[in-house]
Design a protein around this motif. Structure first.
Motif, PDB file in Angstrom:
ATOM      1  N   HIS A  26       1.097  -1.036   0.060  1.00 29.17           N
ATOM      2  CA  HIS A  26       0.068  -0.251   0.128  1.00 29.17           C
ATOM      3  C   HIS A  26       0.692   1.552  -0.322  1.00 29.17           C
ATOM      4  O   HIS A  26       0.598   2.346  -0.941  1.00 29.17           O
ATOM      5  N   ALA A  27       1.989   1.233   0.883  1.00 32.02           N
ATOM      6  CA  ALA A  27       2.765   2.738   0.706  1.00 32.02           C
ATOM      7  C   ALA A  27       3.520   2.690  -0.707  1.00 32.02           C
ATOM      8  O   ALA A  27       3.512   3.839  -1.041  1.00 32.02           O
ATOM      9  N   ALA A  29       1.983   2.095  -3.548  1.00 39.63           N
ATOM     10  CA  ALA A  29       1.310   1.927  -4.206  1.00 39.63           C
ATOM     11  C   ALA A  29       0.858   3.634  -4.278  1.00 39.63           C
ATOM     12  O   ALA A  29       0.394   5.133  -5.027  1.00 39.63           O
ATOM     13  N   ARG A  30       0.536   4.396  -3.379  1.00 35.63           N
ATOM     14  CA  ARG A  30       1.039   5.296  -2.729  1.00 35.63           C
ATOM     15  C   ARG A  30       1.990   6.343  -3.119  1.00 35.63           C
ATOM     16  O   ARG A  30       1.569   7.197  -3.181  1.00 35.63           O
ATOM     17  N   ALA A  31       3.367   5.922  -2.969  1.00 35.24           N
ATOM     18  CA  ALA A  31       3.934   6.539  -3.435  1.00 35.24           C
ATOM     19  C   ALA A  31       3.818   6.943  -5.103  1.00 35.24           C
ATOM     20  O   ALA A  31       4.132   7.789  -5.328  1.00 35.24           O
ATOM     21  N   ALA A  33       1.222   6.496  -6.584  1.00 38.45           N
ATOM     22  CA  ALA A  33       0.265   7.654  -7.120  1.00 38.45           C
ATOM     23  C   ALA A  33       0.867   9.001  -6.712  1.00 38.45           C
ATOM     24  O   ALA A  33       0.386   9.760  -8.032  1.00 38.45           O
ATOM     25  N   ARG A  34       1.376   9.653  -6.194  1.00 31.14           N
ATOM     26  CA  ARG A  34       1.934  10.524  -5.720  1.00 31.14           C
ATOM     27  C   ARG A  34       2.904  11.329  -7.025  1.00 31.14           C
ATOM     28  O   ARG A  34       2.772  12.628  -7.322  1.00 31.14           O
ATOM     29  N   ALA A  49       7.869   3.394  -6.406  1.00 33.38           N
ATOM     30  CA  ALA A  49       7.487   2.473  -6.338  1.00 33.38           C
ATOM     31  C   ALA A  49       7.919   1.615  -5.400  1.00 33.38           C
ATOM     32  O   ALA A  49       7.580   1.192  -4.544  1.00 33.38           O
ATOM     33  N   ARG A  75      -4.596   5.660 -12.105  1.00 28.75           N
ATOM     34  CA  ARG A  75      -4.483   4.286 -11.419  1.00 28.75           C
ATOM     35  C   ARG A  75      -3.607   4.016 -10.873  1.00 28.75           C
ATOM     36  O   ARG A  75      -3.209   3.590 -12.268  1.00 28.75           O
ATOM     37  N   ILE A  95      -4.465   2.552  -5.546  1.00 31.20           N
ATOM     38  CA  ILE A  95      -4.578   4.040  -5.564  1.00 31.20           C
ATOM     39  C   ILE A  95      -4.741   5.266  -7.119  1.00 31.20           C
ATOM     40  O   ILE A  95      -4.724   4.809  -7.898  1.00 31.20           O
ATOM     41  N   GLY A  97      -6.187   8.635  -8.417  1.00 32.84           N
ATOM     42  CA  GLY A  97      -5.406  10.385  -7.933  1.00 32.84           C
ATOM     43  C   GLY A  97      -6.356  10.929  -8.908  1.00 32.84           C
ATOM     44  O   GLY A  97      -6.033  10.169 -10.862  1.00 32.84           O
TER      45      GLY A  97
END
Length: 104
Positions: A26-27, A29-31, A33-34, A49, A75, A95, A97
């Motif tokens: 999950h971390a 995926a967030r990285a 997406a940012r 990622a 995505r 994720i 955005g």
């Protein structure tokens, strides 16, 4: 009694390992997406990622759409298969955005 305690401890350690890897996915995926909402480069998304979860070997990162403009929804999907003993655990995080103005 001792074998039961040993099996219980082994089960707790297995669950802890899978939960840790799930948090890393999950971390990652967030990285990704940012980076995806601020750049057009898929390679930069993949690098971000993988940098967020360097201990996860076999990390697969996909973005859609790969061609994006400001306002598009992007995505990032990160997947990895973890093998713990004889059991495989497929882990996945997605994720989404909105691409920021000035990109594209």
């Amino acid at each position: 009694m001792l074998p039961t305690v040993a099996v219980l401890i082994l089960g707790i350690l297995t669950v802890a390992a899978v939960v840790t890897d799930s948090l890393l996915v999950h971390a990652a995926a967030r990285a990704g997406a940012r980076v995806a909402v601020t750049t057009r480069s898929d390679a930069a998304v993949i690098d971000a990622a993988r940098a967020a979860a360097p201990n996860l070997e076999g990390l697969q990162v996909t973005t859609s759409p790969s061609s994006r403009r400001a306002g598009d929804v992007v995505r990032v999907v990160v997947t990895v298969d973890r093998q713990v003993g004889p059991t495989a655990f497929p882990l996945r995080a997605e994720i989404a955005g909105r691409v920021e103005p000035g990109v594209g």
